[in-house]
Design an enzyme around this catalytic site. Structure first.
Site, PDB file in Angstrom:
ATOM      1  N   LYS A  23       0.851  -1.208   0.000  1.00  0.00           N
ATOM      2  CA  LYS A  23       0.000   0.000   0.000  1.00  0.00           C
ATOM      3  C   LYS A  23       0.882   1.252   0.000  1.00  0.00           C
ATOM      4  CE  LYS A  23      -1.730   1.576   4.049  1.00  0.00           C
ATOM      5  NZ  LYS A  23      -1.458   2.969   4.413  1.00  0.00           N
ATOM      6  N   CYS A 118      -4.263  12.407  12.442  1.00  0.00           N
ATOM      7  CA  CYS A 118      -5.197  11.287  12.427  1.00  0.00           C
ATOM      8  C   CYS A 118      -5.138  10.707  13.838  1.00  0.00           C
ATOM      9  CB  CYS A 118      -4.799  10.265  11.384  1.00  0.00           C
ATOM     10  SG  CYS A 118      -3.200   9.597  11.676  1.00  0.00           S
ATOM     11  N   ARG A 123       0.893  14.079  13.227  1.00  0.00           N
ATOM     12  CA  ARG A 123       1.396  13.934  11.843  1.00  0.00           C
ATOM     13  C   ARG A 123       1.757  15.288  11.211  1.00  0.00           C
ATOM     14  NH1 ARG A 123      -0.826   8.797   9.931  1.00  0.00           N
ATOM     15  NH2 ARG A 123       0.880   8.731   8.465  1.00  0.00           N
ATOM     16  N   ASP A 307       4.057  -0.053  12.200  1.00  0.00           N
ATOM     17  CA  ASP A 307       2.817  -0.560  11.593  1.00  0.00           C
ATOM     18  C   ASP A 307       2.523  -2.001  11.990  1.00  0.00           C
ATOM     19  OD1 ASP A 307       3.265   1.243   8.445  1.00  0.00           O
ATOM     20  OD2 ASP A 307       2.645   1.880  10.446  1.00  0.00           O
ATOM     21  N   ARG A 399      -8.837  -0.411   4.110  1.00  0.00           N
ATOM     22  CA  ARG A 399      -7.975   0.634   3.540  1.00  0.00           C
ATOM     23  C   ARG A 399      -6.630   0.042   3.147  1.00  0.00           C
ATOM     24  NH1 ARG A 399      -6.490   4.925   7.439  1.00  0.00           N
ATOM     25  NH2 ARG A 399      -5.043   5.234   5.736  1.00  0.00           N
TER      26      ARG A 399
HETATM   27  C1  EPZ Z   1       4.472   6.528   6.449  1.00  0.00           C
HETATM   28  O1  EPZ Z   1       3.793   7.615   7.050  1.00  0.00           O
HETATM   29  C2  EPZ Z   1       3.435   5.418   6.312  1.00  0.00           C
HETATM   30  N1  EPZ Z   1       2.340   5.879   5.466  1.00  0.00           N
HETATM   31  C3  EPZ Z   1       2.895   5.033   7.689  1.00  0.00           C
HETATM   32  O2  EPZ Z   1       2.010   3.916   7.496  1.00  0.00           O
HETATM   33  C4  EPZ Z   1       4.066   4.576   8.562  1.00  0.00           C
HETATM   34  O3  EPZ Z   1       3.601   4.292   9.856  1.00  0.00           O
HETATM   35  C5  EPZ Z   1       5.122   5.694   8.630  1.00  0.00           C
HETATM   36  O4  EPZ Z   1       5.546   6.052   7.287  1.00  0.00           O
HETATM   37  C6  EPZ Z   1       6.349   5.262   9.426  1.00  0.00           C
HETATM   38  O5  EPZ Z   1       6.914   4.139   8.860  1.00  0.00           O
HETATM   39  C7  EPZ Z   1       2.529   5.961   4.124  1.00  0.00           C
HETATM   40  O6  EPZ Z   1       3.596   5.687   3.611  1.00  0.00           O
HETATM   41  C8  EPZ Z   1       1.343   6.416   3.313  1.00  0.00           C
HETATM   42  P1  EPZ Z   1       6.754   9.712   8.771  1.00  0.00           P
HETATM   43  P2  EPZ Z   1       4.511   9.088   7.116  1.00  0.00           P
HETATM   44  O7  EPZ Z   1       6.770  10.989   8.016  1.00  0.00           O
HETATM   45  O8  EPZ Z   1       5.267   9.325   5.872  1.00  0.00           O
HETATM   46  C9  EPZ Z   1       6.936  12.682  12.452  1.00  0.00           C
HETATM   47  C10 EPZ Z   1       0.036   2.638   7.758  1.00  0.00           C
HETATM   48  O9  EPZ Z   1      -0.574   2.144   8.710  1.00  0.00           O
HETATM   49  N2  EPZ Z   1       7.059  13.726  11.429  1.00  0.00           N
HETATM   50  O10 EPZ Z   1       7.954   8.848   8.786  1.00  0.00           O
HETATM   51  O11 EPZ Z   1       3.501  10.075   7.526  1.00  0.00           O
HETATM   52  C11 EPZ Z   1       5.502  12.174  12.518  1.00  0.00           C
HETATM   53  O12 EPZ Z   1       4.750  12.994  13.383  1.00  0.00           O
HETATM   54  C12 EPZ Z   1       0.622   4.051   7.866  1.00  0.00           C
HETATM   55  O13 EPZ Z   1       0.215   2.069   6.657  1.00  0.00           O
HETATM   56  C13 EPZ Z   1       7.386  15.015  11.816  1.00  0.00           C
HETATM   57  O14 EPZ Z   1       7.585  15.295  12.987  1.00  0.00           O
HETATM   58  O15 EPZ Z   1       5.529   8.809   8.319  1.00  0.00           O
HETATM   59  C14 EPZ Z   1       5.619  10.798  13.065  1.00  0.00           C
HETATM   60  O16 EPZ Z   1       5.695  10.878  14.478  1.00  0.00           O
HETATM   61  C15 EPZ Z   1       0.416   4.664   9.249  1.00  0.00           C
HETATM   62  N3  EPZ Z   1       7.469  15.996  10.868  1.00  0.00           N
HETATM   63  C16 EPZ Z   1       6.951  10.329  12.520  1.00  0.00           C
HETATM   64  O17 EPZ Z   1       7.652  11.512  12.082  1.00  0.00           O
HETATM   65  C17 EPZ Z   1       7.259  15.734   9.528  1.00  0.00           C
HETATM   66  O18 EPZ Z   1       7.364  16.667   8.700  1.00  0.00           O
HETATM   67  C18 EPZ Z   1       6.807   9.361  11.364  1.00  0.00           C
HETATM   68  O19 EPZ Z   1       6.300  10.071  10.274  1.00  0.00           O
HETATM   69  C19 EPZ Z   1       6.937  14.401   9.162  1.00  0.00           C
HETATM   70  C20 EPZ Z   1       6.838  13.413  10.124  1.00  0.00           C
END
Ligand code: EPZ
Length: 443
Positions: A23, A118, A123, A307, A399
């Protein structure tokens, strides 16, 4: 429409299951597809609701995706007619924020409603904005939207305070068509980031080092190669079936996986006492002995994947002894604990730490899926529990999991889903009753 799933516990899963495309790779690649100058083919795309939503968004912007068969999409992007993604579509899918980078690169401007938090956390997008600004984009936040403009993107050196997956992907996509070289330092190393980089290189991009801490992108003029690309298998779907097999003391072969991508979970399940044999593209999971409690700390890849945290919590809740789970990625990803407690689990949550006191068994109950992965965790808990478990908000599970019930039923599970409005009857030896008899363990 809200859906319900009823799961009857007590049967070990046995047999073989093939995982679908990832996904989180497919979503990023479909956002990146708007960079394509020629028609492209993308294989192994899971037809799940998140993918359907991103297809709606890129179609709205001017892309022309079409399913050629169940998991094969062709995408043409004759022109991007619209520079603005509508709130009604974006609010359904957080990953729409991955359109920022490619839209800036392709047409120099985009307006995207901020995909609010969410239920697993705030996020934020500060790292996305830091990187895109470094490349020369002007970003303004107003009325819940981000307006981004850039006459010409120029390569830059960006250090990510945290290895954010989405920020790495957005910056990488913008940098493909920027002037000069971009370095992303402390980049995310998730397999989905590597898959996106490989897809973009197939289009003609020049990306080096994906999967390491430093990604180098040499900007090019256009991405005009007609690529035919296959999305990697979904490591989280594979991991979910691994935990389900261990949870029911079954014997399951998972086909079409890349074992290395789910190694942190494999190591943890072996630590618990499961037997896991790795093939080239298969995993064979058996559970023949008493399992042991373990401690889990979620980390960015190649650490233990956040995840998979809810699914492992479900399994640990019925292993006598104390297990400690630390969720380092999201500030609110223990919501499944309160639902598991309704099934008899004993879990104490203190901020980012969950203390799981394993009980001899769980009992079926009426529960509610708080989010996608927690929904999958409740199905696993239902497979382990004595009696029937009715899970509402089950549409959240669809989803991220293609044909989830069908795949589980193929392994011998008793799972049935129905719309909220119909009385749902479960299969299985013990369940000739209708669901009104499902015991509810309300505290
Ligand atoms: C991706 O989300 C995945 N979603 C998530 O999967 C997954 O949990 C996550 O990566 C971590 O592996 C998709 O790829 C669509 P991040 P993403 O940016 O890109 C903080 C699922 O269940 N952060 O690495 O949003 C954020 O708050 C979903 O399939 C900042 O602080 O993950 C979080 O605590 C859930 N500032 C952490 O980093 C930013 O600008 C991880 O976020 C961006 C992120």
């Amino acid at each position: 429409m809200e859906k319900k799933v009823v799961v009857c516990g007590g049967r070990p899963l046995k047999g073989r299951v093939r995982v679908s495309g990832a996904k989180n790779a497919a979503l990023a690649i479909l956002c990146g597809s708007i960079l394509a100058g020629e028609k492209i083919i993308i294989e192994n795309v899971p037809n799940i609701s998140d993918v359907q939503h991103i297809i709606q968004v890129i179609t709205y912007l001017g892309a022309r995706p079409s399913w050629r068969r169940e998991d094969l999409l062709s995408v043409a992007v004759p022109a991007l007619e619209v520079r603005e993604a509508p709130y009604e579509l974006v609010k359904k899918l957080r990953a729409s924020n991955l359109l920022l980078g490619p839209m800036l690169a392709r047409c120099g401007e985009v307006r995207i409603p901020l995909p609010g938090g969410c239920n697993i956390g705030a996020r934020p997008m500060d790292l996305h904005f830091k990187g895109l600004s470094a490349l020369g984009a002007q970003l303004n936040l107003e009325k819940g939207c981000v307006w981004a403009r850039a006459r010409r993107l120029r390569g830059a050196q960006v250090y990510l305070d945290y290895p954010s997956v989405g920020a790495t992907e957005n910056i990488m996509m913008a940098a493909c068509l920027a002037e000069g070289q971009t370095l992303i330092e402390n980049a995310a190393k998730e397999p989905e980031v590597v898959d996106l980089a490989n897809f973009l290189n197939g289009l003609g991009a020049r990306i080096f080092g994906a999967g390491t801490d430093v990604i180098r992108i040499e900007g090019v003029k256009e991405l005009a190669r007609p690529v035919h690309y296959g999305v990697i298998p979904d490591r989280v779907e594979a991991g979910t079936f691994m935990v389900a097999a261990v949870a029911t003391c079954g014997e399951v072969q998972i086909d079409g996986v890349i074992p290395r991508h789910i190694q942190p979970l494999t190591a943890k399940l072996r630590e618990m006492g499961a037997q896991i044999t790795e093939g080239e593209d298969t995993l064979y999971v058996q559970c023949r002995q008493e399992l042991r409690p373990v401690n889990v700390k979620t980390m960015p890849y190649p650490g233990f994947p956040t995840d998979m945290q809810s699914q492992v919590m479900a399994r640990l809740s019925a292993i006598p002894g104390t297990s400690v789970i630390v969720e380092n990625i999201y500030e609110n990803r223990f919501q499944v604990a309160s639902e598991l407690r309704r099934m008899g689990a004993r879990i104490k949550v203190e901020g980012r730490v969950a203390i799981v006191e394993g009980v001899p068994r769980l009992f079926g109950a009426q529960v509610r899926a708080p989010d996608l992965r927690a929904g999958a965790a409740l199905v696993i808990a239902g497979l382990m529990a004595e009696g029937e478990t009715e899970i509402s908000r089950a549409e959240l599970i669809y989803r991220g999991y293609k044909d989830f019930e069908k795949k589980l039923a193929g392994l011998g599970a008793n799972v049935i889903s129905g719309a909220d409005t119909e009385p749902v009857f479960a299969f299985g030896e013990k369940s000739d009753t209708n669901r009104r008899n499902i015991p509810t363990h309300r505290e």
